[in-house]
Design a protein around this motif. Structure first.
Motif, PDB file in Angstrom:
ATOM      1  N   GLN A  24      38.824   9.190 -74.100  1.00  9.73           N
ATOM      2  CA  GLN A  24      37.547   8.998 -73.409  1.00  9.73           C
ATOM      3  C   GLN A  24      37.758   7.990 -72.287  1.00  9.73           C
ATOM      4  OE1 GLN A  24      35.071   7.460 -76.595  1.00  9.73           O
ATOM      5  NE2 GLN A  24      33.827   9.309 -76.506  1.00  9.73           N
TER       6      GLN A  24
ATOM      7  N   ASN B  45      32.714  17.446 -70.981  1.00  5.67           N
ATOM      8  CA  ASN B  45      32.167  16.109 -70.722  1.00  5.67           C
ATOM      9  C   ASN B  45      32.959  15.503 -69.567  1.00  5.67           C
ATOM     10  OD1 ASN B  45      30.587  16.482 -72.935  1.00  5.67           O
ATOM     11  ND2 ASN B  45      31.490  14.839 -74.176  1.00  5.67           N
ATOM     12  N   ALA B  46      32.251  14.824 -68.664  1.00  4.51           N
ATOM     13  CA  ALA B  46      32.960  14.243 -67.522  1.00  4.51           C
ATOM     14  C   ALA B  46      33.797  13.032 -67.928  1.00  4.51           C
ATOM     15  CB  ALA B  46      31.944  13.834 -66.461  1.00  4.51           C
ATOM     16  N   ASP B  47      33.335  12.310 -68.961  1.00  5.51           N
ATOM     17  CA  ASP B  47      33.985  11.032 -69.248  1.00  5.51           C
ATOM     18  C   ASP B  47      35.113  11.148 -70.269  1.00  5.51           C
ATOM     19  OD1 ASP B  47      32.467  11.530 -71.438  1.00  5.51           O
ATOM     20  OD2 ASP B  47      31.364   9.630 -71.416  1.00  5.51           O
TER      21      ASP B  47
ATOM     22  N   GLY C 160      23.867  17.170 -63.783  1.00  4.36           N
ATOM     23  CA  GLY C 160      23.640  15.745 -64.004  1.00  4.36           C
ATOM     24  C   GLY C 160      22.333  15.309 -63.378  1.00  4.36           C
TER      25      GLY C 160
ATOM     26  N   LYS D 107      29.062  10.904 -84.855  1.00  2.00           N
ATOM     27  CA  LYS D 107      29.273   9.472 -85.083  1.00  2.00           C
ATOM     28  C   LYS D 107      28.802   9.049 -86.477  1.00  2.00           C
ATOM     29  CE  LYS D 107      29.157   8.805 -80.157  1.00  2.00           C
ATOM     30  NZ  LYS D 107      28.189   9.569 -79.358  1.00  2.00           N
TER      31      LYS D 107
ATOM     32  N   ILE E 159      27.951  15.715 -65.974  1.00  2.03           N
ATOM     33  CA  ILE E 159      28.317  14.449 -65.330  1.00  2.03           C
ATOM     34  C   ILE E 159      27.336  13.314 -65.633  1.00  2.03           C
ATOM     35  CG2 ILE E 159      29.622  15.612 -63.501  1.00  2.03           C
ATOM     36  CD1 ILE E 159      27.319  14.961 -61.599  1.00  2.03           C
TER      37      ILE E 159
ATOM     38  N   TYR F  33      29.401  19.320 -89.562  1.00  2.79           N
ATOM     39  CA  TYR F  33      29.497  18.533 -88.324  1.00  2.79           C
ATOM     40  C   TYR F  33      28.603  17.307 -88.453  1.00  2.79           C
ATOM     41  CZ  TYR F  33      29.739  17.286 -83.410  1.00  2.79           C
ATOM     42  OH  TYR F  33      29.978  16.603 -82.234  1.00  2.79           O
TER      43      TYR F  33
ATOM     44  N   LEU G 272      18.288  15.139 -69.780  1.00  2.00           N
ATOM     45  CA  LEU G 272      17.822  16.163 -70.718  1.00  2.00           C
ATOM     46  C   LEU G 272      18.728  16.292 -71.936  1.00  2.00           C
ATOM     47  CD1 LEU G 272      16.729  18.941 -68.191  1.00  2.00           C
ATOM     48  CD2 LEU G 272      15.263  17.413 -69.508  1.00  2.00           C
ATOM     49  N   GLY G 273      19.748  15.438 -72.012  1.00  2.93           N
ATOM     50  CA  GLY G 273      20.682  15.542 -73.139  1.00  2.93           C
ATOM     51  C   GLY G 273      21.787  16.537 -72.833  1.00  2.93           C
TER      52      GLY G 273
ATOM     53  N   CYS H  78      36.410  16.711 -78.965  1.00  2.00           N
ATOM     54  CA  CYS H  78      36.933  16.181 -77.696  1.00  2.00           C
ATOM     55  C   CYS H  78      35.923  16.286 -76.550  1.00  2.00           C
ATOM     56  CB  CYS H  78      38.175  16.953 -77.268  1.00  2.00           C
ATOM     57  SG  CYS H  78      39.597  16.705 -78.325  1.00  2.00           S
ATOM     58  N   GLY H  79      34.759  16.902 -76.785  1.00  3.59           N
ATOM     59  CA  GLY H  79      33.797  17.052 -75.690  1.00  3.59           C
ATOM     60  C   GLY H  79      34.211  18.131 -74.702  1.00  3.59           C
TER      61      GLY H  79
END
Ligand code: GDD
Ligand code: GTP
Length: 421
Positions: free
Chosen positions: A247, A114-116, A57, A172, A8, A169, A89-90, A183-184
């Motif tokens: 996202q 991923n939360a977002d 989080g 970005k 999060i 891989y 902490l990443g 997709c996270g």
């Protein structure tokens, strides 16, 4: 037995989500009537044999999270805990710090989300796919397709066509690598911690280099520090989805996610969608109205509108493609289009609040939502969804167009393409 982890993040992130994230941690922002990560938890609760969901989080403002967790535990009958990182902490650092918690009771595998992001999370498909991975594999990454240009904003993966293995891989990338994006959403075997530990030790050593003082020793990024070295080793695999996925980085994206989650309710929870009846407002398309909201029968609402708890919508109001948050009041004949109206805000009679959508190009297959920069090169605000922060007062008979209004403002005239501080 399976577990799930939702990353999060914390208060440093979510700057593109201001002013909405000033009042509430971004993962709790309501989309289609429920907090963003409620939809993740709902998807996890359908996984058979899922024992526990861990939120990781660094939000220290615990009250809203505690309340959310208590409500979800009760609704979904699953154990949910929040594990607090002492600093950012990443994406893999938190997993590593809390590895003992994750591995208690020996889960066979665990999801990481991923939360977002939002979507029609295909967790069961991922489980089935994951079972086919060769022995000794570390995990499955959910992948989808993006256009060539948009892929540059995501983690990009080159796939071995026959084996679905991740061959290469790049996070970005600067130039085009592949239109298969990350997709996270992941499903890992406990063995992934070997790779995270290797990265942790490498970072610890490297950070003693004098010429790289900024790099935090403890920060471990799942993407750059784990996936990049593992690519091509036959340990990571891609499960593809062509279902809805996006996202949620900006307010405009929340409006887009709202529309898609409402569409999903048609299949999963038709009871959540408003229907036309004699004494109801006129409903067009998919609309969610909280049972405690009062909407005058002379209003026209929809498509793709969410009206939150205790909201009051007075006579003759027109609402479309918008989210109205808890306790807001929309006075008579106001008109709200492509906007988010914040908690406890008041929109005066005959006023018009309007934004500009940034929907993906419908003519391009696989196009994702573009998130335009806040400002154009010549310093003007890029037209986007209008966002009214909490406790804002908009007077009668004004127009607020493509603007962002920070909380607690008492406006006294019309505004166009402005950030009102
Ligand atoms: N607990 C914790 N600690 N969570 C974190 C941290 C951290 O230090 N940093 C980020 N997160 C969480 C965020 O809250 C978010 O849910 C998720 O991890 C990813 O956040 P970002 O680091 O902002 O990455 P991104 O969204 O730009 O890109 C990631 O997601 C894309 C898909 O949406 C990458 O995984 C990309 O490869 C991927 O395509
Ligand atoms: P498209 O279908 O996308 O072409 O939009 P539209 O021509 O229907 O108009 P728009 O998107 O601007 O507005 C959406 C709805 O809101 C329409 O049904 C309008 O009748 C209604 N509407 C537009 N402006 C106002 C207003 O100032 N007050 C009220 N009450 N309703 C309005």
């Amino acid at each position: 037995m399976i577990k799930a982890v939702i990353l999060i993040g914390g208060p440093m992130k979510g700057t593109r989500f201001r002013p909405l994230s000033l009042d509430l941690p971004k993962p709790l922002f309501p989309v289609a009537g429920f907090p963003m990560i409620y939809h993740h938890i709902a998807a996890c609760s359908k996984v058979p044999n899922l024992q526990e969901i861990l939120l990781i989080g660094f939000y220290r403002h615990l009250e809203p999270l505690k309340k959310f967790i208590a409500e979800c535990q009760q609704e979904f009958k699953v154990q949910i805990r929040y594990l607090l990182e002492y600093t950012a902490l990443g994406t893999a650092g938190g997993l590593f710090l809390f590895r003992d918690q994750i591995l208690i009771d020996n889960p066979k595998a665990f999801f990481v989300m991923n939360a977002d992001v939002c979507g029609d999370f295909p967790l069961l498909e991922m489980l089935n796919f994951h079972k086919q991975n060769p022995a000794g594999s570390y995990g499955t990454i959910l992948g989808t397709e993006a256009t060539r240009q948009q892929s540059l904003r995501f983690g990009c993966m080159v796939e071995g066509k026959a084996t679905h293995e991740v061959l290469h891989y790049v996070e970005k990338p600067e130039t085009f690598i592949s239109n298969i994006i990350n997709c996270g959403i992941y499903l890992f075997n406990p063995e992934i911690f070997q790779a995270i530990e290797t990265a942790f030790k490498k970072n610890a050593k490297d950070s003693y280099k004098l010429d790289d003082p900024v790099q935090s020793r403890e920060m471990i990024r799942l993407e750059q520090d784990i996936f990049v070295p593992l690519a091509g080793s036959g340990k990571l695999f891609i499960c593809h989805t062509n279902k809805f996925w996006s996202q949620i980085k900006s307010a405009g994206a929340a409006i887009y996610a709202n529309r898609h989650y409402l569409a999903i309710y048609n299949k999963t929870h038709p009871d959540r969608l408003a229907v036309n009846s004699e004494d109801s407002p006129k409903i067009i398309g998919d609309v969610y109205i909280h049972p405690t909201a009062q909407v005058d029968p002379t209003c026209v609402v929809g498509p793709n509108v969410t009206i939150g708890k205790n909201v009051k919508v007075k006579a003759g109001v027109r609402l479309r493609e918008s989210i109205i948050l808890e306790d807001a009041v929309l006075q008579d004949h106001s008109c709200i289009l492509y906007s988010i109206v914040g908690w406890n805000s008041i929109v005066g009679a005959w006023s018009r609040v309007e934004g500009t959508p940034n929907d993906p190009n419908p003519n391009k297959p696989f196009a994702k939502l573009d998130i335009p920069a806040l400002f154009t090169d010549d310093g003007r605000l890029n037209p986007s969804i209008t966002v009214i922060g909490s406790k804002v007062h908009i007077p009668p008979e004004v127009i607020i167009l493509n603007s962002i209004v920070l909380p607690d403002k008492d406006l006294n005239s019309s505004y166009k393409n402005q950030i009102i501080l």
